[in-house]
Design a protein around this motif. Structure first.
Motif, PDB file in Angstrom:
ATOM      1  N   SER A   1      -6.391 -35.211   5.695  1.00  0.00           N
ATOM      2  CA  SER A   1      -6.821 -36.361   4.903  1.00  0.00           C
ATOM      3  C   SER A   1      -8.345 -36.352   4.847  1.00  0.00           C
ATOM      4  O   SER A   1      -9.015 -36.239   5.885  1.00  0.00           O
ATOM      5  N   THR A   2      -8.896 -36.442   3.639  1.00  0.00           N
ATOM      6  CA  THR A   2     -10.350 -36.338   3.466  1.00  0.00           C
ATOM      7  C   THR A   2     -10.867 -37.493   2.615  1.00  0.00           C
ATOM      8  O   THR A   2     -10.116 -38.349   2.167  1.00  0.00           O
ATOM      9  N   ALA A   3     -12.185 -37.457   2.339  1.00  0.00           N
ATOM     10  CA  ALA A   3     -12.817 -38.484   1.505  1.00  0.00           C
ATOM     11  C   ALA A   3     -12.533 -38.283   0.029  1.00  0.00           C
ATOM     12  O   ALA A   3     -12.869 -39.136  -0.784  1.00  0.00           O
ATOM     13  N   GLY A   4     -11.931 -37.153  -0.348  1.00  0.00           N
ATOM     14  CA  GLY A   4     -11.573 -36.963  -1.752  1.00  0.00           C
ATOM     15  C   GLY A   4     -12.165 -35.734  -2.398  1.00  0.00           C
ATOM     16  O   GLY A   4     -12.559 -34.771  -1.720  1.00  0.00           O
ATOM     17  N   SER A   5     -12.239 -35.762  -3.717  1.00  0.00           N
ATOM     18  CA  SER A   5     -12.509 -34.570  -4.523  1.00  0.00           C
ATOM     19  C   SER A   5     -13.839 -33.905  -4.223  1.00  0.00           C
ATOM     20  O   SER A   5     -13.911 -32.680  -4.054  1.00  0.00           O
ATOM     21  N   VAL A   6     -14.926 -34.674  -4.214  1.00  0.00           N
ATOM     22  CA  VAL A   6     -16.251 -34.091  -3.989  1.00  0.00           C
ATOM     23  C   VAL A   6     -16.301 -33.446  -2.609  1.00  0.00           C
ATOM     24  O   VAL A   6     -16.778 -32.317  -2.443  1.00  0.00           O
ATOM     25  N   PHE A   7     -15.796 -34.155  -1.620  1.00  0.00           N
ATOM     26  CA  PHE A   7     -15.737 -33.610  -0.260  1.00  0.00           C
ATOM     27  C   PHE A   7     -14.944 -32.316  -0.243  1.00  0.00           C
ATOM     28  O   PHE A   7     -15.355 -31.321   0.376  1.00  0.00           O
ATOM     29  N   ASN A   8     -13.794 -32.317  -0.903  1.00  0.00           N
ATOM     30  CA  ASN A   8     -12.935 -31.134  -0.884  1.00  0.00           C
ATOM     31  C   ASN A   8     -13.620 -29.922  -1.492  1.00  0.00           C
ATOM     32  O   ASN A   8     -13.522 -28.808  -0.960  1.00  0.00           O
ATOM     33  N   VAL A   9     -14.304 -30.114  -2.616  1.00  0.00           N
ATOM     34  CA  VAL A   9     -15.027 -28.994  -3.237  1.00  0.00           C
ATOM     35  C   VAL A   9     -16.058 -28.430  -2.273  1.00  0.00           C
ATOM     36  O   VAL A   9     -16.130 -27.211  -2.042  1.00  0.00           O
ATOM     37  N   ASN A  10     -16.864 -29.291  -1.692  1.00  0.00           N
ATOM     38  CA  ASN A  10     -17.920 -28.824  -0.781  1.00  0.00           C
ATOM     39  C   ASN A  10     -17.338 -28.152   0.455  1.00  0.00           C
ATOM     40  O   ASN A  10     -17.879 -27.145   0.940  1.00  0.00           O
ATOM     41  N   ALA A  11     -16.234 -28.682   0.963  1.00  0.00           N
ATOM     42  CA  ALA A  11     -15.601 -28.092   2.149  1.00  0.00           C
ATOM     43  C   ALA A  11     -14.986 -26.730   1.828  1.00  0.00           C
ATOM     44  O   ALA A  11     -15.033 -25.805   2.642  1.00  0.00           O
ATOM     45  N   ILE A  12     -14.411 -26.587   0.631  1.00  0.00           N
ATOM     46  CA  ILE A  12     -13.867 -25.295   0.202  1.00  0.00           C
ATOM     47  C   ILE A  12     -14.970 -24.256   0.126  1.00  0.00           C
ATOM     48  O   ILE A  12     -14.845 -23.138   0.642  1.00  0.00           O
ATOM     49  N   LEU A  13     -16.072 -24.628  -0.496  1.00  0.00           N
ATOM     50  CA  LEU A  13     -17.161 -23.676  -0.695  1.00  0.00           C
ATOM     51  C   LEU A  13     -17.885 -23.353   0.616  1.00  0.00           C
ATOM     52  O   LEU A  13     -18.487 -22.289   0.746  1.00  0.00           O
ATOM     53  N   ALA A  14     -17.813 -24.271   1.572  1.00  0.00           N
ATOM     54  CA  ALA A  14     -18.419 -24.025   2.886  1.00  0.00           C
ATOM     55  C   ALA A  14     -17.485 -23.234   3.797  1.00  0.00           C
ATOM     56  O   ALA A  14     -17.883 -22.818   4.885  1.00  0.00           O
ATOM     57  N   GLY A  15     -16.232 -23.029   3.371  1.00  0.00           N
ATOM     58  CA  GLY A  15     -15.265 -22.309   4.182  1.00  0.00           C
ATOM     59  C   GLY A  15     -14.547 -23.178   5.198  1.00  0.00           C
ATOM     60  O   GLY A  15     -13.810 -22.664   6.047  1.00  0.00           O
ATOM     61  N   ASP A  16     -14.733 -24.496   5.122  1.00  0.00           N
ATOM     62  CA  ASP A  16     -14.069 -25.400   6.059  1.00  0.00           C
ATOM     63  C   ASP A  16     -12.634 -25.711   5.636  1.00  0.00           C
ATOM     64  O   ASP A  16     -11.819 -26.123   6.458  1.00  0.00           O
ATOM     65  N   LEU A  17     -12.343 -25.577   4.339  1.00  0.00           N
ATOM     66  CA  LEU A  17     -10.994 -25.719   3.808  1.00  0.00           C
ATOM     67  C   LEU A  17     -10.683 -24.488   2.975  1.00  0.00           C
ATOM     68  O   LEU A  17     -11.582 -23.948   2.310  1.00  0.00           O
ATOM     69  N   GLU A  18      -9.422 -24.062   2.993  1.00  0.00           N
ATOM     70  CA  GLU A  18      -9.021 -22.966   2.099  1.00  0.00           C
ATOM     71  C   GLU A  18      -8.614 -23.502   0.730  1.00  0.00           C
ATOM     72  O   GLU A  18      -8.811 -22.836  -0.288  1.00  0.00           O
ATOM     73  N   PHE A  19      -8.042 -24.699   0.710  1.00  0.00           N
ATOM     74  CA  PHE A  19      -7.596 -25.323  -0.533  1.00  0.00           C
ATOM     75  C   PHE A  19      -7.966 -26.795  -0.510  1.00  0.00           C
ATOM     76  O   PHE A  19      -8.142 -27.387   0.555  1.00  0.00           O
ATOM     77  N   GLY A  20      -8.048 -27.379  -1.694  1.00  0.00           N
ATOM     78  CA  GLY A  20      -8.299 -28.811  -1.785  1.00  0.00           C
ATOM     79  C   GLY A  20      -7.772 -29.338  -3.099  1.00  0.00           C
ATOM     80  O   GLY A  20      -7.765 -28.620  -4.107  1.00  0.00           O
ATOM     81  N   ILE A  21      -7.321 -30.570  -3.099  1.00  0.00           N
ATOM     82  CA  ILE A  21      -6.890 -31.214  -4.340  1.00  0.00           C
ATOM     83  C   ILE A  21      -8.089 -31.946  -4.920  1.00  0.00           C
ATOM     84  O   ILE A  21      -8.760 -32.718  -4.213  1.00  0.00           O
ATOM     85  N   VAL A  22      -8.350 -31.665  -6.171  1.00  0.00           N
ATOM     86  CA  VAL A  22      -9.612 -32.075  -6.796  1.00  0.00           C
ATOM     87  C   VAL A  22      -9.325 -32.620  -8.192  1.00  0.00           C
ATOM     88  O   VAL A  22      -8.558 -32.020  -8.948  1.00  0.00           O
ATOM     89  N   GLN A  23      -9.952 -33.727  -8.550  1.00  0.00           N
ATOM     90  CA  GLN A  23      -9.834 -34.238  -9.911  1.00  0.00           C
ATOM     91  C   GLN A  23     -10.413 -33.219 -10.901  1.00  0.00           C
ATOM     92  O   GLN A  23     -11.398 -32.548 -10.606  1.00  0.00           O
ATOM     93  N   SER A  24      -9.825 -33.151 -12.092  1.00  0.00           N
ATOM     94  CA  SER A  24     -10.263 -32.158 -13.080  1.00  0.00           C
ATOM     95  C   SER A  24     -11.716 -32.357 -13.496  1.00  0.00           C
ATOM     96  O   SER A  24     -12.424 -31.387 -13.787  1.00  0.00           O
ATOM     97  N   ASP A  25     -12.188 -33.610 -13.509  1.00  0.00           N
ATOM     98  CA  ASP A  25     -13.586 -33.850 -13.875  1.00  0.00           C
ATOM     99  C   ASP A  25     -14.537 -33.338 -12.801  1.00  0.00           C
ATOM    100  O   ASP A  25     -15.605 -32.792 -13.098  1.00  0.00           O
ATOM    101  N   ILE A  26     -14.143 -33.500 -11.540  1.00  0.00           N
ATOM    102  CA  ILE A  26     -14.986 -33.026 -10.442  1.00  0.00           C
ATOM    103  C   ILE A  26     -15.004 -31.498 -10.422  1.00  0.00           C
ATOM    104  O   ILE A  26     -16.045 -30.874 -10.154  1.00  0.00           O
TER     105      ILE A  26
END
Length: 328
Positions: A72-97
């Protein structure tokens, strides 16, 4: 003594051969891979979506060697940054984000385009939803001026959506409203306690937070968001939508409520293995009927619709599967 020594040597050799044989057998098994899927708040649709995907993948652990967990995370922006940092392999992200990150706009204006971001597939439609207490006297969108409005926590896609629509209406979110930055799991109680007048939430319907917020003693209703033609023209990732009022029998609305929305998408990084992305894509698409039964928001899904709303390049592993089945 020599016989004992010889026997000991033979036993050691036999043990070594058995161990080597065992090692050879294990090499044919899939290599273990652990992946984490970033979602959102526990009351939203992202969390059960991540759970549904991980459940399907984990059931095939013997085939793929993939163990998926959900965070469970803070949402789309967090997920993108965590994916790119290698902290998450996948994330659910709004299409606009997804669009903003890949193109280096909004939260990524200073950092620039996030070119390693990859799309896997899209999931359910999400409506930008504004729920107001009846006694707050918010009947039209413009009525939010001067009111206490929760726009979502920093790092959430819903916050960006709320700001976009306020800008479209000429409302300055920093001066024209009294801003709260709560998570959706907190907003329903705050509305019922009289501490906020209304709150935004970009989410698939039906949704637990809105069911809670419309079931208390303080009556509440969904506020229509109309006059969005200019917004839709400016942002290609937005589309007209509506809130099905039949899902909320305790809301005081009497008909479906017009609004706009985005799509939830599963994202990853180009650094993630093609085999892992291929396996996850295959399991979801080859068991789509099962997947659709895991949440009411998935009922409208088709294989074709799950390739729309993607504004980052498809990951090579997902593209491989889609080509195999003729979707690309």
């Amino acid at each position: 003594m020599k016989k004992i020594l010889t026997l000991s040597v033979l036993l050691l050799i036999t043990a070594a051969l058995v161990f080597a044989g065992g090692q050879g057998d294990s090499s044919s098994a899939p290599q273990r891979t652990f992946v984490t899927i970033g979602t959102g708040g526990v009351t939203g649709v992202y969390y059960p979506t991540g759970g549904a995907i991980s459940k399907m993948v984990n059931q095939k652990y013997d085939d793929y060697g993939i163990k998926a967990t959900v965070e469970s995370t803070a949402g789309s922006v967090f997920n993108v940054n965590a994916i790119l940092a290698g902290d998450l392999e996948f994330g659910i992200v709004q299409s606009d984000i997804q669009f903003q990150a890949y193109n280096g706009t909004s939260d990524w204006k200073e950092a620039g385009p996030q070119e390693k971001l990859r799309a896997v597939f899209s999931i359910h439609p999400e409506s930008v939803t504004l729920l107001a207490a009846d006694d707050a006297n918010i009947e039209t969108f413009e009525d939010i001026k001067g009111k206490i409005i929760n726009i979502g926590s920093p790092g959430s896609g819903q916050r960006g959506n709320a700001i976009d629509i306020m800008n479209a209406y000429g409302i300055d979110w920093e001066t024209d409203i009294k801003v709260e930055s709560l998570k959706p799991s907190e907003a329903a109680k705050m509305l019922q306690d009289g501490r906020i007048d209304a709150y935004f939430y970009t989410v698939g319907h039906p949704n637990g937070s809105f069911k809670e917020a419309t079931s208390g003693t303080r009556k509440a209703h969904f506020v229509p968001i109309t006059n969005i033609d200019d917004l839709l023209a400016s942002y290609p990732f937005y589309a007209a939508s509506f809130i099905p009022i039949s899902e909320y029998p305790n809301a005081t609305n009497t008909a479906d409520v017009a609004t706009f929305g985005v799509k939830a998408t599963l994202c990853t990084s180009s650094d993630v293995s093609d085999d892992v992305v291929y396996a996850i894509t295959k399991e979801v698409f080859e068991n789509l009927d099962t997947f659709k039964g895991l949440h009411p928001a998935f009922a409208v899904l088709t294989a074709e619709s799950m390739l729309t709303g993607l504004s980052a390049p498809l990951h090579d592993g997902a593209l491989k599967y889609f080509k195999e089945v003729g979707l690309k």
